[in-house]
Scaffold this motif. Structure first.
Motif, PDB file in Angstrom:
ATOM      1  N   GLY A   1      10.394 -30.223  -0.669  1.00  0.00           N
ATOM      2  CA  GLY A   1       9.320 -29.713  -1.462  1.00  0.00           C
ATOM      3  C   GLY A   1       9.552 -28.490  -1.778  1.00  0.00           C
ATOM      4  O   GLY A   1      10.468 -27.469  -1.611  1.00  0.00           O
TER       5      GLY A   1
ATOM      6  N   ARG B   1      11.337 -32.591   5.537  1.00  0.00           N
ATOM      7  CA  ARG B   1      10.439 -32.703   4.475  1.00  0.00           C
ATOM      8  C   ARG B   1      11.062 -31.803   3.181  1.00  0.00           C
ATOM      9  O   ARG B   1      11.411 -30.504   3.590  1.00  0.00           O
ATOM     10  CB  ARG B   1       9.209 -32.160   4.649  1.00  0.00           C
ATOM     11  CG  ARG B   1       8.451 -33.021   5.674  1.00  0.00           C
ATOM     12  CD  ARG B   1       7.075 -32.537   6.040  1.00  0.00           C
ATOM     13  NE  ARG B   1       7.336 -30.822   6.598  1.00  0.00           N
ATOM     14  CZ  ARG B   1       6.926 -29.908   6.004  1.00  0.00           C
ATOM     15  NH1 ARG B   1       6.301 -29.973   4.744  1.00  0.00           N
ATOM     16  NH2 ARG B   1       7.025 -28.850   6.419  1.00  0.00           N
TER      17      ARG B   1
ATOM     18  N   PRO C   1       8.374 -26.264   3.001  1.00  0.00           N
ATOM     19  CA  PRO C   1       8.817 -27.438   3.448  1.00  0.00           C
ATOM     20  C   PRO C   1       9.769 -27.312   4.278  1.00  0.00           C
ATOM     21  O   PRO C   1      10.314 -26.149   4.791  1.00  0.00           O
ATOM     22  CB  PRO C   1       9.504 -27.947   2.241  1.00  0.00           C
ATOM     23  CG  PRO C   1       9.834 -26.769   1.158  1.00  0.00           C
ATOM     24  CD  PRO C   1       8.746 -25.667   1.807  1.00  0.00           C
TER      25      PRO C   1
END
Length: 497
Positions: free
Chosen positions: A330, A328, A336
């Protein structure tokens, strides 16, 4: 939510962290720059400015060095070591008390995930704790000169020390330089990277609250040209600790040579992770991923080259790709798996390396593109990338990319792996994964690097000396070796008979 998570949520709503310092820290207090100008600091997760800070000049550097010199000669070098111990110990405790604010500032300024920033703050506190315990243990030697003579040595502080701090680990690198310098009895002028100025300023304020006398620790912010160059060429600076690129390190070394100033240089790397076919594959997989994707690969000691034996290459890389694709991305404050890179210009640099590799026919197993935060469409992000079966002559193998880009090299056996590992202009660290401890230690002895990790990448801590060989620089930080960098040895011989 934890205190740090609560503060992070507030910052994500407002876009800034309230109460950040906007001046230099000189002679025990915040002060405006000489020409009263400022610069913007950017949130990499959004690609937007979130605060401003002082844009320093040579005049500000001169003021800070003068303050450090005065404090060194009049207060700090002659303070009892046990008193320095108590101040640094209090500083360690105050860092932990302010951990949430420091970590959020670090994540917002650098882009790194909040959990990584929290770890960095804990590491900074541990650094001050470690060197607090060393202040009163700097013992000299005695020399056997015979019954008519007394011979002994003492360790003296070198004097005023300059610290040029990089943007990838601001609070960690500040702490690992400042703590031993202060423990040895030196005073400090620190210049944080213009991309990440705030935690160095906050740390200087904490040190003052811990009882550090005025002028012992000073921080001047601004560009390398306006602040870094005047500081590293200053005639009243006795020692320079620099972490950064080879090119800038060469300029620092040249400036230091003109004044015959001592230097410690840590200039980055292109570190191999050697994975042999007898390894524990799960541990090796976790180690390889952490070595390259922590802090989006923006680590001097990142394991950016996987050197793997041919017999396990296909299965290992297939699994590595499978685990990499769902990572992920972010904003750092949302924790993240992989955060942004630090600046638009650095993102462009990373993309340039990968684009040239792709044009040359490289096998991009996964990733390979510029992207944005999937939640906002903003920020400076690069996909976690694996380039398989890279040749030793490829640019992506030989040059430091400093991003989430792993190159894979295939070795025929352990000897070939050693050859590939050493075929590099850098020599900072290396990792080795093998169940044969004798084989791993033989490789560790023969790989030309300053630090070797066996069966756990980034093993160790402040206790373990750190530094490079070849174009990774010279000198050592951390451990007792790091403390010695800030000492000069004086030998005394006297006739007593």
């Amino acid at each position: 939510m934890s205190t740090a998570e609560t503060l992070a949520a507030e910052v994500l709503k407002t876009g800034t962290l309230e109460g950040l310092p906007d001046g230099h820290f000189i002679d025990g207090q915040f002060s405006r720059p000489s020409h009263n100008q400022s610069m913007e600091s950017f949130d990499p997760g959004r690609g937007e400015a979130f605060a401003s800070f002082a844009a320093g000049t040579k005049a500000d550097v001169d003021q800070a060095v003068e303050s450090a010199r005065r404090a060194f000669e009049n207060v700090w070098r002659d303070m009892a070591p046990v008193e320095r111990t108590r101040i640094l110990q209090r500083a360690s405790g105050l860092i932990l008390e302010n951990m949430a604010r420091l970590a959020v500032a670090e994540s917002l300024d650098s882009g790194k995930p909040l959990n990584e920033a929290l770890g960095d703050v804990r590491g900074a506190a541990r650094c001050f704790e470690y060197y607090a315990g060393a202040c009163d243990k700097l013992q000299g030697d005695s020399f056997p000169l015979g019954p008519d003579y007394l011979g002994y040595s003492i360790h003296e502080p070198v004097g005023v020390t300059a610290h040029i701090i990089p943007w990838n680990y601001p609070i960690s690198t500040t702490a690992r330089g400042l703590a031993p310098a202060l423990a040895a009895g030196c005073t400090v002028v620190a210049k944080p990277a213009e991309q990440t100025p705030f935690t160095a300023l906050l740390l200087a304020e904490i040190l003052t609250k811990a009882g550090l006398p005025d002028g012992v620790c000073n921080v001047v912010t601004g560009t390398g040209a306006e602040v870094g160059a005047p500081l590293t060429s200053h005639p009243d600076v006795d020692h320079i600790t620099f972490t950064g690129s080879v090119a800038t390190g060469q300029a620092v070394m040249s400036a230091a040579a003109r004044e015959v100033t001592r230097v410690v240089l840590e200039l980055g790397g292109k570190s191999p992770v050697v994975v042999l076919d007898d390894c524990d594959r799960e541990k090796a997989m976790e180690g390889v991923m952490g070595a390259i994707f922590e802090n989006a690969g923006q680590i001097c000691s990142a394991g950016s080259r996987l050197v793997i034996e041919r017999g396990i290459h296909d299965d290992f890389v297939e699994e590595l790709v499978r685990r990499t694709r769902p990572l992920r991305l972010g904003h750092g404050l949302r924790n993240p798996d992989v955060g942004p890179v630090n600046s638009a210009s650095h993102l462009e640099k990373i993309a340039g390396f990968v684009d040239r590799a792709r044009s040359a026919g490289a096998e991009i197993a996964t990733g390979g593109s510029v992207t944005t935060d999937p939640d906002t469409g903003k920020g400076w992000f690069f996909e976690p990338t694996i380039i398989d079966r890279a040749a030793p002559s490829d640019e992506v193998v030989r040059e430091e990319i400093f991003g989430p880009v792993l190159t894979v090299q295939v070795a025929d056996d352990a000897d070939h792996a050693l050859e590939l590992a050493n075929d590099c202009q850098y020599g900072l660290v290396a990792g080795i994964y093998s169940s044969d401890f004798s084989k791993a230690n033989r490789l560790a002895r023969r790989i030309d690097a300053g630090q070797i990790f066996i069966n756990e990448y980034f093993a160790g801590g402040v206790e373990v000396p750190f530094g490079g060989n070849k174009k990774s620089g010279f000198g050592r930080e951390k451990g007792i070796e790091g403390l010695k960098s800030y000492c000069k040895t004086k030998s005394i011989a006297a006739r007593i008979g």
